[in-house]
Design a protein around this motif. Structure first.
Motif, PDB file in Angstrom:
ATOM      1  N   ASP A  91       4.032   0.198   2.512  1.00 59.49           N
ATOM      2  CA  ASP A  91       5.120   0.262   1.541  1.00 59.49           C
ATOM      3  C   ASP A  91       6.103   1.377   1.923  1.00 59.49           C
ATOM      4  O   ASP A  91       5.712   2.422   2.451  1.00 59.49           O
ATOM      5  N   ASN A  92       7.386   1.155   1.654  1.00 60.59           N
ATOM      6  CA  ASN A  92       8.406   2.130   2.049  1.00 60.59           C
ATOM      7  C   ASN A  92       8.286   3.471   1.338  1.00 60.59           C
ATOM      8  O   ASN A  92       8.904   4.452   1.759  1.00 60.59           O
ATOM      9  N   PHE A  93       7.519   3.530   0.265  1.00 60.62           N
ATOM     10  CA  PHE A  93       7.415   4.772  -0.498  1.00 60.62           C
ATOM     11  C   PHE A  93       6.013   5.376  -0.400  1.00 60.62           C
ATOM     12  O   PHE A  93       5.621   6.182  -1.231  1.00 60.62           O
ATOM     13  N   VAL A  94       5.281   5.001   0.612  1.00 60.17           N
ATOM     14  CA  VAL A  94       3.947   5.549   0.781  1.00 60.17           C
ATOM     15  C   VAL A  94       4.035   7.054   1.032  1.00 60.17           C
ATOM     16  O   VAL A  94       4.972   7.541   1.660  1.00 60.17           O
ATOM     17  N   THR A  95       3.068   7.772   0.517  1.00 60.90           N
ATOM     18  CA  THR A  95       2.965   9.207   0.799  1.00 60.90           C
ATOM     19  C   THR A  95       1.728   9.449   1.663  1.00 60.90           C
ATOM     20  O   THR A  95       0.687   8.832   1.443  1.00 60.90           O
ATOM     21  N   GLY A 146       6.965   5.651  10.878  1.00 61.42           N
ATOM     22  CA  GLY A 146       7.711   6.649  10.128  1.00 61.42           C
ATOM     23  C   GLY A 146       8.939   6.159   9.418  1.00 61.42           C
ATOM     24  O   GLY A 146       9.704   6.961   8.894  1.00 61.42           O
ATOM     25  N   GLN A 147       9.166   4.856   9.381  1.00 62.64           N
ATOM     26  CA  GLN A 147      10.400   4.389   8.774  1.00 62.64           C
ATOM     27  C   GLN A 147      10.448   4.669   7.274  1.00 62.64           C
ATOM     28  O   GLN A 147      11.512   4.702   6.679  1.00 62.64           O
ATOM     29  N   TYR A 148       9.304   4.917   6.655  1.00 66.52           N
ATOM     30  CA  TYR A 148       9.285   5.187   5.224  1.00 66.52           C
ATOM     31  C   TYR A 148       9.188   6.677   4.924  1.00 66.52           C
ATOM     32  O   TYR A 148       8.876   7.065   3.817  1.00 66.52           O
ATOM     33  N   PHE A 198       0.845  -1.201   0.000  1.00 65.71           N
ATOM     34  CA  PHE A 198       0.000   0.000   0.000  1.00 65.71           C
ATOM     35  C   PHE A 198       0.877   1.246   0.000  1.00 65.71           C
ATOM     36  O   PHE A 198       1.742   1.414   0.860  1.00 65.71           O
ATOM     37  N   ARG A 199       0.620   2.162  -0.960  1.00 60.88           N
ATOM     38  CA  ARG A 199       1.452   3.360  -1.023  1.00 60.88           C
ATOM     39  C   ARG A 199       0.688   4.627  -1.401  1.00 60.88           C
ATOM     40  O   ARG A 199       1.286   5.696  -1.488  1.00 60.88           O
TER      41      ARG A 199
END
Length: 393
Positions: A247-251, A270-272, A224-225
């Motif tokens: 997902d690491n690139f979620v906005t 908050g790791q992404y 999910f991003r």
């Protein structure tokens, strides 16, 4: 692991329930029915008692029995039924004459070919890992308040209806439902939505953007991003926002979040967010004047601002893996604060003396690495005990 934990909790719950049942006197009608069922099923079913009546019946791992007992219709105030690994020879589940029934749960049974009839007052259905070739029509006809769907793989995406809903629907939970596209939800009400441990989903269906959300939980959805404009209609309604393990690139929709003034629970990973340069983006929670629970996990913040003291309803703070070196003295201004927990890798170096200048009848639990080592030496245990209990992680 999850199944084992569920089983342990179930055994504990049932054990406590039965111990309690021994100490309570049932009304004459319910006791008579209980005696009949105990004799028929050799005491192998479980129940809860509220006041002097049976409120919950659980048929757990009974194998195959003749039918759902008709005697349930005669219980005074039966409000919930749970059926787990128990099937019926007649392939009928009929609750139409159990007028007070509010909840029915199905777990790990094959309901293919079953005739299911539900009472009009039913509010909640839970279906976990049940086998069927057609989605039960009764679930669509009943005006449910809550629907919980658990553990369904890709093969069921075409079997489930394209749309669920009704005029009473307020909450939908999808847990381990590995569809690429979830069913559309139709409801005129503010919606509580949980999407948990869903491996295939990248974003929610377009129709979900039109809801007013009261609660939104998206957790463990590794692909999910894209939130899009999911919160655009929820600026006044959103009370609970929990977002973890995506997902690491979620906005994130920070602009919409900042306008959700009535949030009471805010839990976020908050790791992404490493690509973000402005720490101020993480200060969004200071807008939430009704905030009760704040959980920041792995968010690269180095400070809490003094204006946290303005969040007068705050009860619980947990910050995990941060660069925070101290807490603002304004923490003392929070009249209802029950717990502050700093966990994982933290950079806490000291706490201000002024923060402890508070008297509380119910002490705030302060739990963090180092414990008393981080308390200013000028303070005695008696000074600290005026407002806090100190624990070391």
């Amino acid at each position: 692991m999850t199944d084992k934990l569920l089983l342990i909790l179930m055994i504990f719950f049932v054990s406590c329930s039965m111990q309690g049942n021994k100490e309570i006197t049932l009304n004459e009608n319910d006791q008579k029915i209980l005696n009949i069922l105990n004799e028929r099923y050799d005491h192998k079913f479980y129940y809860n008692i509220t006041d002097d009546y049976i409120s919950n019946m659980r048929f757990i791992r009974l194998g195959t029995i003749t039918c759902l007992p008709k005697e349930l219709e005669e219980l005074s105030h039966l409000d919930s039924i749970y059926i787990n690994e128990t099937s019926f020879d007649d392939k009928i589940i009929d609750t139409r004459n159990i007028t007070g029934l509010k909840y029915i749960g199905f777990n790990d049974i094959d309901i293919s070919g079953y005739k299911i009839y539900l009472n009009n007052g039913l509010e909640e259905v839970s279906m976990n890992k049940c086998v069927f070739t057609e989605y039960p029509e009764a679930f669509l006809k009943t005006n449910l308040r809550k629907i919980k769907i658990v553990r369904y793989g890709e093969g069921y995406e075409q079997i489930f209806p394209k749309e669920i809903g009704g005029s009473a629907l307020e909450e939908v939970i999808f847990h381990y439902v590995d569809f690429e596209k979830l069913p559309d939800i139709k409801t005129p009400n503010e919606l509580s939505l949980s999407v948990i441990r869903q491996d295939n989903i990248v974003q929610l269906p377009e129709s979900y953007l039109h809801h007013k959300y009261k609660m939104l939980i998206i957790s463990g959805c590794k692909k999910f991003r894209n939130f899009g404009s999911l919160l655009k209609n929820s600026h006044n309604s959103l009370k609970k926002f929990r977002v973890t393990e995506l997902d690491n690139f979620v906005t994130f929709p920070f602009e919409d979040l900042a306008q959700c003034k009535n949030i009471e629970e805010f839990v976020i990973d908050g790791q992404y967010w490493k690509y973000m340069n402005k720490e101020e983006a993480f200060d969004v929670f200071y807008n939430f004047k009704h905030l009760k629970t704040l959980v920041y996990r792995n968010v690269p913040i180095s400070r809490l601002l003094p204006k946290i003291g303005e969040l007068r309803e705050l009860e619980y703070i947990q910050i995990r893996d941060s660069d925070i070196k101290t807490l603002p003295k304004e923490i003392k201004d929070l009249p209802h604060l029950e717990k502050i927990i700093l966990r994982g890798h933290t950079s806490l170096e000291y706490l201000p003396v002024e923060m402890f200048d508070v008297d509380r009848e119910k002490k705030t639990i302060l739990s963090f690495d180092g414990g008393w080592e981080n308390i200013p030496h000028i303070l005695s245990e008696a000074d600290v005990a005026r407002g806090y209990e100190i624990y070391e992680n």
